[in-house]
Write an enzyme that holds these catalytic residues in place. Structure first.
Site, PDB file in Angstrom:
ATOM      1  N   GLY A  60     -41.007  19.651  79.135  1.00  0.00           N
ATOM      2  CA  GLY A  60     -40.356  18.473  79.694  1.00  0.00           C
ATOM      3  C   GLY A  60     -40.237  18.612  81.197  1.00  0.00           C
ATOM      4  O   GLY A  60     -40.286  19.725  81.726  1.00  0.00           O
ATOM      5  N   CYS A  87     -42.483  26.062  77.302  1.00  0.00           N
ATOM      6  CA  CYS A  87     -42.150  25.691  78.675  1.00  0.00           C
ATOM      7  C   CYS A  87     -40.664  25.335  78.796  1.00  0.00           C
ATOM      8  O   CYS A  87     -39.817  26.220  78.711  1.00  0.00           O
ATOM      9  CB  CYS A  87     -43.062  24.554  79.158  1.00  0.00           C
ATOM     10  SG  CYS A  87     -43.046  24.337  80.950  1.00  0.00           S
ATOM     11  N   TYR A  88     -40.302  24.063  78.964  1.00  0.00           N
ATOM     12  CA  TYR A  88     -38.883  23.680  78.983  1.00  0.00           C
ATOM     13  C   TYR A  88     -38.187  24.183  77.726  1.00  0.00           C
ATOM     14  O   TYR A  88     -37.005  24.549  77.768  1.00  0.00           O
ATOM     15  CB  TYR A  88     -38.755  22.161  79.097  1.00  0.00           C
ATOM     16  CG  TYR A  88     -37.317  21.650  79.096  1.00  0.00           C
ATOM     17  CD1 TYR A  88     -36.628  21.469  80.297  1.00  0.00           C
ATOM     18  CD2 TYR A  88     -36.666  21.351  77.909  1.00  0.00           C
ATOM     19  CE1 TYR A  88     -35.308  21.008  80.302  1.00  0.00           C
ATOM     20  CE2 TYR A  88     -35.352  20.890  77.907  1.00  0.00           C
ATOM     21  CZ  TYR A  88     -34.677  20.716  79.099  1.00  0.00           C
ATOM     22  OH  TYR A  88     -33.380  20.257  79.103  1.00  0.00           O
ATOM     23  N   HIS A 173     -48.431  26.554  78.245  1.00  0.00           N
ATOM     24  CA  HIS A 173     -48.730  25.484  77.282  1.00  0.00           C
ATOM     25  C   HIS A 173     -49.894  25.894  76.357  1.00  0.00           C
ATOM     26  O   HIS A 173     -51.059  25.763  76.736  1.00  0.00           O
ATOM     27  CB  HIS A 173     -49.085  24.193  78.018  1.00  0.00           C
ATOM     28  CG  HIS A 173     -47.907  23.532  78.646  1.00  0.00           C
ATOM     29  ND1 HIS A 173     -47.090  22.671  77.963  1.00  0.00           N
ATOM     30  CD2 HIS A 173     -47.389  23.638  79.903  1.00  0.00           C
ATOM     31  CE1 HIS A 173     -46.116  22.254  78.765  1.00  0.00           C
ATOM     32  NE2 HIS A 173     -46.278  22.840  79.943  1.00  0.00           N
ATOM     33  N   GLU A 175     -50.892  24.364  73.758  1.00  0.00           N
ATOM     34  CA  GLU A 175     -51.506  23.194  73.116  1.00  0.00           C
ATOM     35  C   GLU A 175     -52.654  22.589  73.912  1.00  0.00           C
ATOM     36  O   GLU A 175     -53.456  21.812  73.369  1.00  0.00           O
ATOM     37  CB  GLU A 175     -50.433  22.120  72.852  1.00  0.00           C
ATOM     38  CG  GLU A 175     -49.895  21.392  74.071  1.00  0.00           C
ATOM     39  CD  GLU A 175     -48.772  22.120  74.788  1.00  0.00           C
ATOM     40  OE1 GLU A 175     -48.041  21.467  75.556  1.00  0.00           O
ATOM     41  OE2 GLU A 175     -48.627  23.351  74.600  1.00  0.00           O
ATOM     42  N   GLY A 228     -59.747  -6.578  60.853  1.00  0.00           N
ATOM     43  CA  GLY A 228     -61.178  -6.312  60.925  1.00  0.00           C
ATOM     44  C   GLY A 228     -61.481  -4.972  61.557  1.00  0.00           C
ATOM     45  O   GLY A 228     -62.606  -4.510  61.552  1.00  0.00           O
ATOM     46  N   GLY A 229     -60.446  -4.314  62.109  1.00  0.00           N
ATOM     47  CA  GLY A 229     -60.625  -3.003  62.717  1.00  0.00           C
ATOM     48  C   GLY A 229     -60.516  -1.887  61.699  1.00  0.00           C
ATOM     49  O   GLY A 229     -60.275  -2.115  60.510  1.00  0.00           O
ATOM     50  N   ASP A 231     -58.234   0.555  61.383  1.00  0.00           N
ATOM     51  CA  ASP A 231     -56.909   0.890  60.861  1.00  0.00           C
ATOM     52  C   ASP A 231     -56.525   0.027  59.663  1.00  0.00           C
ATOM     53  O   ASP A 231     -56.154   0.537  58.604  1.00  0.00           O
ATOM     54  CB  ASP A 231     -55.856   0.732  61.955  1.00  0.00           C
ATOM     55  CG  ASP A 231     -56.271   1.396  63.257  1.00  0.00           C
ATOM     56  OD1 ASP A 231     -57.087   2.330  63.191  1.00  0.00           O
ATOM     57  OD2 ASP A 231     -55.804   0.978  64.327  1.00  0.00           O
ATOM     58  N   LYS A 381     -55.914   8.162  65.305  1.00  0.00           N
ATOM     59  CA  LYS A 381     -57.128   7.397  64.980  1.00  0.00           C
ATOM     60  C   LYS A 381     -58.212   8.262  64.334  1.00  0.00           C
ATOM     61  O   LYS A 381     -58.833   7.863  63.352  1.00  0.00           O
ATOM     62  CB  LYS A 381     -57.671   6.740  66.250  1.00  0.00           C
ATOM     63  CG  LYS A 381     -58.976   5.985  66.059  1.00  0.00           C
ATOM     64  CD  LYS A 381     -58.785   4.663  65.343  1.00  0.00           C
ATOM     65  CE  LYS A 381     -58.234   3.620  66.269  1.00  0.00           C
ATOM     66  NZ  LYS A 381     -58.174   2.279  65.641  1.00  0.00           N
TER      67      LYS A 381
END
Length: 525
Positions: A60, A87-88, A173, A175, A228-229, A231, A381
């Site tokens: 953060g 980190c934070y 970090h 990640e 129509g997508g 998802d 996604k």
């Protein structure tokens, strides 16, 4: 329908305002373990609702000694769960448990080397010297009682642990990709320390979601909001599997609404794809006039989004009443809401600002008469595409680039009019066609045209023109949370620009958007 009802275990990431919080969750999910991001202010009861086997405290931008520094419920340290601070998160852990944090004499930003000391399970199997990514201006000056140093940088504490209390923390970090062995550190924490079982796979998600939908809906009927997508198509296919009987009859009716702001020929193409290729029971509703009359004169992007969101639900409710009369009562509405939609619409970070309302989250009217099923709302996604492949869906549907719920309304900056829609559809059709022709469509997260309310002077032949400007946007992204603009080949840009200016009446200038997210958003509105 709550996704956590599907869970038997998870890793909860408490977000203290870090730009990388979602990335932590993604890296954990790559180990086939479910992870969720919650605000650091989440109540203990909400955290427990996700059946956590471990907790991660994110980074953060604040300093722990600031008056308004973000804090978590101190009871998290008494939950008898392994905790990893990042980190934070390290500084918050040290500060909360009796240590001291101060501004560092030498701040560390960017690439760094840290030396791993002996014996910590967090670094098991890793080399003694690690390349890491640092981003901090504070340091732990004094460790809390029971903690020891397990890694150090030339300037500061790099990692600490209290193995008896099952608490670990790193100042860097793990990640981000700039920490090459960061995934190994997270894997050690998740699999070896938390003893999480790597069972969260696409097939496990499909099976548990279908079972949960069946038990939730019972003998009821549902309608699905199809765009129509990718998802909504995956959400509809999942729920259709849950509500289809042995004779092949489904209690799900998918509704595809022409909201007047779809792309060229999209109303017809989507119907063909979803009926013929997925076998969904599909009702197509052309509500173009209704939407455009409501949008007339509206220029504010948030108002446009909410108008479209509200009108969508009105149409769905009308269709639900019709299905009520013909086939029996409809109680449920299925939506393809994804995790980034939820994160951007609900402020995960407590006091942080909501970036934009999404038509299928914050834009919904509060008095909706249908209960929501959002089977994908905890997924990114790329995870949705994996689910779709396991469901046997065709690549043509799964590889479709994301398209916003409010459609071309948020790609026309300013008022939406029939004339501007026609111009943008033609520009967009040329752009997408040329991107596909160049073999780039599936390699790009999103590529689209934006019509700007900027008129400029041009010369075509011997005639002076005064026409619109079209902006081209193409971005790379992993999940829509961050994005980099794509350096499209000059020849492709040249062809797109020439075709738009020559073939689309009303446009005499094409510009290319070279803004990343952040600071910009992917869509212009």
């Amino acid at each position: 329908m709550e996704a956590e009802a599907l869970l038997t275990q998870s890793i909860v990431v408490l977000d203290f305002g870090a730009q990388y919080s979602q990335l932590i969750a993604r890296r954990i999910r790559e180990q086939n373990v479910f992870s969720v991001v919650l605000p650091c202010t989440a109540k203990i009861e909400e955290i427990r609702g996700y059946s956590p086997v471990g907790i991660v405290l994110s980074g953060g931008p604040s300093s722990v000694y600031d008056k308004d520094a973000p804090v978590a419920d101190p009871r998290i340290f008494d939950m008898d769960l392994p905790i990893l601070g990042i980190c934070y998160g390290l500084q918050y852990m040290a500060h909360s448990l009796g240590g001291k944090v101060r501004p560092a004499e030498k701040r560390e930003y960017g690439h760094a080397k840290v030396e791993v000391l002996d014996g910590s399970r967090l670094f098991e199997g890793l080399p003694r010297i690690l390349a890491v990514w640092m981003s901090h201006g504070d340091e732990a000056e004094q460790l809390p009682s029971g903690f020891r140093l397990i890694a150090k940088s030339p300037n500061a504490v790099a990692a600490i642990e209290n193995a008896d209390k099952r608490m670990w923390a790193v100042q860097f970090h793990p990640e981000v990709q700039h920490t090459p062995l960061g995934t190994d550190i997270l894997r050690n924490f998740v699999l070896n320390i938390c003893k999480a079982k790597p069972e969260w796979t696409a097939q496990h998600f499909i099976d548990s979601t279908i079972a949960h939908v069946r038990s939730t809906v019972g003998n009821g009927r549902a309608i699905c909001a199809l765009s129509g997508g990718v998802d909504s198509a995956v959400a509809a296919t999942l729920v259709d599997r849950a509500l289809r009987n042995e004779k092949g009859s489904s209690r799900l009716t998918s509704i595809f609404v022409n909201n007047g702001v779809l792309r060229k020929n999209e109303f017809e193409k989507v119907q063909q794809n979803l009926r013929d290729k997925l076998g969904l029971r599909l009702d197509a509703v052309d509500a173009t006039d209704r939407f455009l009359s409501k949008l007339a004169g509206v220029t504010d992007p948030e108002k446009k989004r909410k108008i479209i969101g509200n009108e969508f639900i009105t149409v769905f409710e009308e269709e639900a009443r019709r299905i009520d009369k013909e086939k029996g009562e409809v109680q449920w509405l299925v939506q393809g809401t994804l995790y980034p939609d939820v994160i951007e619409s609900r402020s995960v970070r407590g006091p942080s600002q909501v970036i934009k309302s999404h038509h299928n989250v914050g834009g919904l009217p509060e008095k909706m008469k249908l209960k929501l099923i959002e089977p994908l709302k905890e997924l990114f996604k790329d995870e949705v595409r994996k689910i779709g492949r396991d469901l046997g869906m065709p690549e043509e549907i799964l590889q479709r680039q994301p398209f916003p719920g409010p459609g071309l309304a948020v790609r026309i900056v300013g008022e939406v009019t029939p004339e501007r829609l026609h111009i943008l559809r033609e520009c967009d059709d040329i752009l997408v066609g040329e991107i596909k022709k160049a073999g780039l469509y599936t390699k790009i997260w999103q590529s689209f045209a934006v019509l700007l309310p900027v008129m400029s002077v041009g010369v075509m032949g011997d005639m002076r023109t005064y026409a619109y400007t079209c902006a081209i946007r193409a971005v790379h992204s992993e999940d829509g949370m961050t994005a980099d603009w794509v350096p499209l080949p000059y020849e492709v840009l040249k062809t797109i620009s020439n075709r738009i200016v020559n073939e689309v009446k009303g446009v005499n200038r094409v510009v290319y958007d070279v803004t990343s997210k952040p600071p910009g958003t992917i869509e212009w509105e």
